[in-house]
Design a protein around this motif. Structure first.
Motif, PDB file in Angstrom:
ATOM      1  N   TYR A 185      -8.072  -3.585  -1.360  1.00 48.86           N
ATOM      2  CA  TYR A 185      -8.897  -4.787  -1.506  1.00 48.86           C
ATOM      3  C   TYR A 185      -8.078  -6.042  -1.217  1.00 48.86           C
ATOM      4  N   TYR A 186      -6.918  -6.158  -1.860  1.00 50.08           N
ATOM      5  CA  TYR A 186      -6.092  -7.339  -1.653  1.00 50.08           C
ATOM      6  C   TYR A 186      -5.488  -7.376  -0.256  1.00 50.08           C
ATOM      7  N   ALA A 187      -5.081  -6.211   0.245  1.00 50.12           N
ATOM      8  CA  ALA A 187      -4.485  -6.177   1.581  1.00 50.12           C
ATOM      9  C   ALA A 187      -5.468  -6.681   2.623  1.00 50.12           C
ATOM     10  N   LEU A 188      -6.683  -6.153   2.589  1.00 55.23           N
ATOM     11  CA  LEU A 188      -7.687  -6.579   3.566  1.00 55.23           C
ATOM     12  C   LEU A 188      -8.057  -8.041   3.370  1.00 55.23           C
ATOM     13  N   SER A 189      -8.144  -8.460   2.109  1.00 52.29           N
ATOM     14  CA  SER A 189      -8.508  -9.840   1.826  1.00 52.29           C
ATOM     15  C   SER A 189      -7.445 -10.809   2.321  1.00 52.29           C
ATOM     16  N   TYR A 190      -6.182 -10.478   2.072  1.00 58.09           N
ATOM     17  CA  TYR A 190      -5.099 -11.368   2.499  1.00 58.09           C
ATOM     18  C   TYR A 190      -4.851 -11.291   4.002  1.00 58.09           C
TER      19      TYR A 190
ATOM     20  N   GLY B  36     -14.125 -11.818  -2.205  1.00 58.58           N
ATOM     21  CA  GLY B  36     -12.916 -12.435  -2.736  1.00 58.58           C
ATOM     22  C   GLY B  36     -12.302 -13.436  -1.773  1.00 58.58           C
ATOM     23  N   GLY B  37     -12.334 -13.115  -0.491  1.00 60.47           N
ATOM     24  CA  GLY B  37     -11.807 -14.043   0.506  1.00 60.47           C
ATOM     25  C   GLY B  37     -12.592 -15.336   0.564  1.00 60.47           C
ATOM     26  N   MET B  38     -13.925 -15.243   0.482  1.00 57.57           N
ATOM     27  CA  MET B  38     -14.752 -16.443   0.491  1.00 57.57           C
ATOM     28  C   MET B  38     -14.552 -17.268  -0.780  1.00 57.57           C
ATOM     29  N   HIS B  39     -14.366 -16.583  -1.905  1.00 59.62           N
ATOM     30  CA  HIS B  39     -14.073 -17.290  -3.157  1.00 59.62           C
ATOM     31  C   HIS B  39     -12.755 -18.056  -3.027  1.00 59.62           C
ATOM     32  N   ASP B  40     -11.728 -17.380  -2.520  1.00 57.23           N
ATOM     33  CA  ASP B  40     -10.426 -18.016  -2.384  1.00 57.23           C
ATOM     34  C   ASP B  40     -10.486 -19.183  -1.408  1.00 57.23           C
ATOM     35  N   PHE B  41     -11.186 -19.002  -0.299  1.00 54.39           N
ATOM     36  CA  PHE B  41     -11.286 -20.055   0.698  1.00 54.39           C
ATOM     37  C   PHE B  41     -12.016 -21.277   0.135  1.00 54.39           C
ATOM     38  N   GLY B  42     -13.115 -21.048  -0.567  1.00 53.15           N
ATOM     39  CA  GLY B  42     -13.870 -22.160  -1.126  1.00 53.15           C
ATOM     40  C   GLY B  42     -13.085 -22.940  -2.160  1.00 53.15           C
ATOM     41  N   ARG B  43     -12.358 -22.238  -3.018  1.00 48.07           N
ATOM     42  CA  ARG B  43     -11.620 -22.972  -4.047  1.00 48.07           C
ATOM     43  C   ARG B  43     -10.412 -23.687  -3.459  1.00 48.07           C
ATOM     44  N   GLN B  44      -9.803 -23.148  -2.398  1.00 49.58           N
ATOM     45  CA  GLN B  44      -8.712 -23.869  -1.754  1.00 49.58           C
ATOM     46  C   GLN B  44      -9.223 -25.172  -1.148  1.00 49.58           C
TER      47      GLN B  44
ATOM     48  N   LEU C  51       0.836  -1.199   0.000  1.00 52.28           N
ATOM     49  CA  LEU C  51       0.000   0.000   0.000  1.00 52.28           C
ATOM     50  C   LEU C  51       0.875   1.255   0.000  1.00 52.28           C
ATOM     51  N   VAL C  52       1.931   1.244   0.804  1.00 49.29           N
ATOM     52  CA  VAL C  52       2.850   2.385   0.835  1.00 49.29           C
ATOM     53  C   VAL C  52       3.483   2.593  -0.539  1.00 49.29           C
ATOM     54  N   ARG C  53       3.795   1.488  -1.230  1.00 49.85           N
ATOM     55  CA  ARG C  53       4.375   1.579  -2.571  1.00 49.85           C
ATOM     56  C   ARG C  53       3.482   2.373  -3.517  1.00 49.85           C
ATOM     57  N   VAL C  54       2.190   2.037  -3.542  1.00 51.21           N
ATOM     58  CA  VAL C  54       1.263   2.749  -4.428  1.00 51.21           C
ATOM     59  C   VAL C  54       1.090   4.191  -3.965  1.00 51.21           C
ATOM     60  N   LEU C  55       1.050   4.419  -2.651  1.00 51.40           N
ATOM     61  CA  LEU C  55       0.924   5.780  -2.133  1.00 51.40           C
ATOM     62  C   LEU C  55       2.130   6.632  -2.530  1.00 51.40           C
ATOM     63  N   VAL C  56       3.317   6.045  -2.465  1.00 52.98           N
ATOM     64  CA  VAL C  56       4.525   6.787  -2.846  1.00 52.98           C
ATOM     65  C   VAL C  56       4.488   7.129  -4.331  1.00 52.98           C
TER      66      VAL C  56
END
Length: 531
Positions: A293-298, A385-393, A31-36
């Motif tokens: 989105y990805y940060a919170l999901s992961y 997205g988290g539920m999708h990832d969890f279900g497919r795993q 996130l800091v990378r994109v902010l910078v």
């Protein structure tokens, strides 16, 4: 008298916490990378083409395998370990890894050959007076970042190797080193060549510097993941003997069959980038929302799914429906608990969050407003997205790659349909919000698909534990007074930005403490499952 099996639950909780803590570091640096980048490059087309170009190798890698590689490979390694020991697992890993690296190296070569077409797609919507120069700079960047594709494959293989042996810390933390390297590269480039540059003001040397620096950062990341692979004893096997290794062939076939699962989100991300490119700073806004989105999901549901996969694969290998059902319900409970607080907090404080994230060259009122709306959509998308990832795993743990493929197709077509609808919107911030709605719609459709398939595969075992639902509901309600109080305080005081940050941090900490207190209180009494 029945006994209670707490070991699986404790392993899942401990590993989930490890993944969460170290992923927090990596995602925070992302996130800091994109902010910078946003603060130093601003809402310019130069920022657009850099942001689009330097993430392209990761997108290409994700198209071939990406996170799917770990989902497919971990169950195979776990079963080889249980049945034949570490030597056999090392052989399997080397043979599968050799094929994957060769595939991604070929993809890097194809990217170089196709670079003019790719550069054109990123710059076609840029105003005519900057288009030719933007095309040239994008072409230069792609040629210097293309070697990152097989390096990302090495990193993904290292993650799979470590997680298969129950080691999660380095695998989750190493991407943060890459992010720090990219941040240093952007800071150095800005110091040398200047900030807030328009396309016509940027030099070839500037873009080459950025391309070389980001590639060096990926080399460091891959090296750390290979070190982690060596530490768990899976590095050093011979790639020879693949033709006679039925297990390696099966794993590679499942990776290849699963390519559509990786292709669909990669193409969607590419389409979002192309549609955002005609908006000055649009790629940065979309990618920033994507990072959140990805940060919170992961940090939430995906952290649990990564931690739970080895245990689910182990239980699936026993072919005991009861044991797998217990492992599934425990992991589903933790995955839901992990994702809900972030959804509630970001959905409640998205305007203030957007204002805090927009710094330097990005502090423009309309851009902040649209970033806030994108974050609101991302709050719900990360849970889906988290539920999708969890279900497919979970499906992969049962060696089911057909269900995840179907879910990816469903999510892809739903998402692309919504993305196509954004073409009817003006090429401004309104379109950017529509692009995030595309992500939410696609992930929700995929999550429903994989969870429905898991429900069928679990029968006659229960899909959920109803006492878990009670605990989740009560814990979520416990956050409400804190959130309402925080919104009232911010609305009444209208404090300076640094005080807004303090209020948000305090509200988040208190709300999360209330959430966890209820989970702990209720969980100690009603969530244990008997064998």
């Amino acid at each position: 008298m029945s006994t209670v099996d707490n070991s699986g639950r404790e392993d899942t909780a401990r590993n989930s916490a490890i993944v969460l803590v170290f992923t927090l570091t990596s995602r925070a640096t992302g996130l800091v990378r994109v902010l910078v980048i946003g603060a130093l490059m601003g809402d310019t087309f130069f920022a657009n083409i850099f942001q689009a170009g330097y993430v392209l190798p990761n997108t290409i890698h994700s198209t071939i395998s990406g996170p799917i590689l770990a989902m497919v490979l971990i169950p195979s390694i776990v079963r080889a370990l249980d049945n034949h020991g570490i030597t056999r697992s090392r052989e399997l890993f080397a043979r599968v890894g050799g094929r994957i690296v060769a595939m991604t190296a070929a993809a890097a070569a194809l990217l170089m050959l196709a670079s003019p077409l790719v550069a054109w797609s990123f710059t076609a919507g840029i105003p005519a007076d900057q288009r030719d120069r933007a095309f040239h700079l994008t072409l230069v960047l792609i040629l210097f970042v293309a070697p990152q594709v097989p390096l990302y494959a090495l990193s993904a293989l290292g993650v799979a190797a470590q997680q298969s042996r129950g080691k999660f810390a380095l695998a989750a933390a190493a991407p943060g080193i890459e992010n720090i390297g990219t941040i240093v590269t952007v800071l150095a480039a800005t110091w040398i060549y200047g900030q807030g540059l328009q396309v016509n003001e940027a030099s070839d040397a500037n873009m080459i510097f950025l391309g070389v620096g980001t590639t060096a950062s990926v080399i460091l990341h891959a090296g750390l993941q290979m070190y982690g692979t060596w530490r768990v004893g899976l590095l050093g096997g011979s790639v020879r003997g693949y033709s006679g290794d039925a297990d390696a062939k099966d794993a590679v076939r499942r990776v290849v069959r699963s390519i559509p699962i990786a292709v669909c989100p990669a193409i969607t991300n590419y389409v979002l980038t192309v549609l955002a490119a005609p908006v000055a700073g649009g790629v940065l806004v979309v990618q920033l929302a994507y990072q959140v989105y990805y940060a919170l999901s992961y940090l939430g549901s995906r952290a649990v799914s990564m931690a739970a996969l080895p245990k689910l694969a182990q239980e699936a290998g026993t072919e005991n429906p009861r044991r797998f059902g217990i492992a599934w319900r425990q992991a589903l409970y933790y995955a839901t608990l992990a994702g809900l607080p972030a959804t509630c907090l970001l959905a409640s404080f998205y305007p203030q969050t957007a204002d805090l994230l927009a710094n330097g060259e990005m502090r423009e009122a309309n851009l902040i407003t649209n970033l806030g709306l994108c974050l609101l959509v991302a709050a719900f998308a990360q849970m889906a997205g988290g539920m999708h990832d969890f279900g497919r795993q979970a499906l992969f743990s049962r060696l089911d790659d057909r269900g995840p493929r179907i879910a990816s197709y469903v999510g892809f077509f739903v998402g692309i349909a919504v993305a196509a609808g954004t073409l009817l919107l003006p090429a401004d911030g309104t379109r950017l919000v529509g692009l995030l709605v595309c992500v939410l719609a696609g992930e929700a459709a995929s999550a429903i698909t994989v969870l429905s398939r898991m429900r069928l595969r679990l029968r006659p075992e229960s899909f959920i534990n109803h006492t878990h639902v009670v605990a989740i509901g009560l814990a979520t309600l416990a956050m409400a007074p804190v959130i309402v109080g925080g919104r009232w305080l911010l609305g009444t005081l209208a404090p300076e930005r640094y005080l807004v940050l303090l209020v948000l941090l305090a509200c988040g900490a208190i709300a999360l403490a209330a959430f966890l207190a209820v989970v702990r209180y209720v969980g100690d009494r009603i969530t244990a499952e008997a064998l």
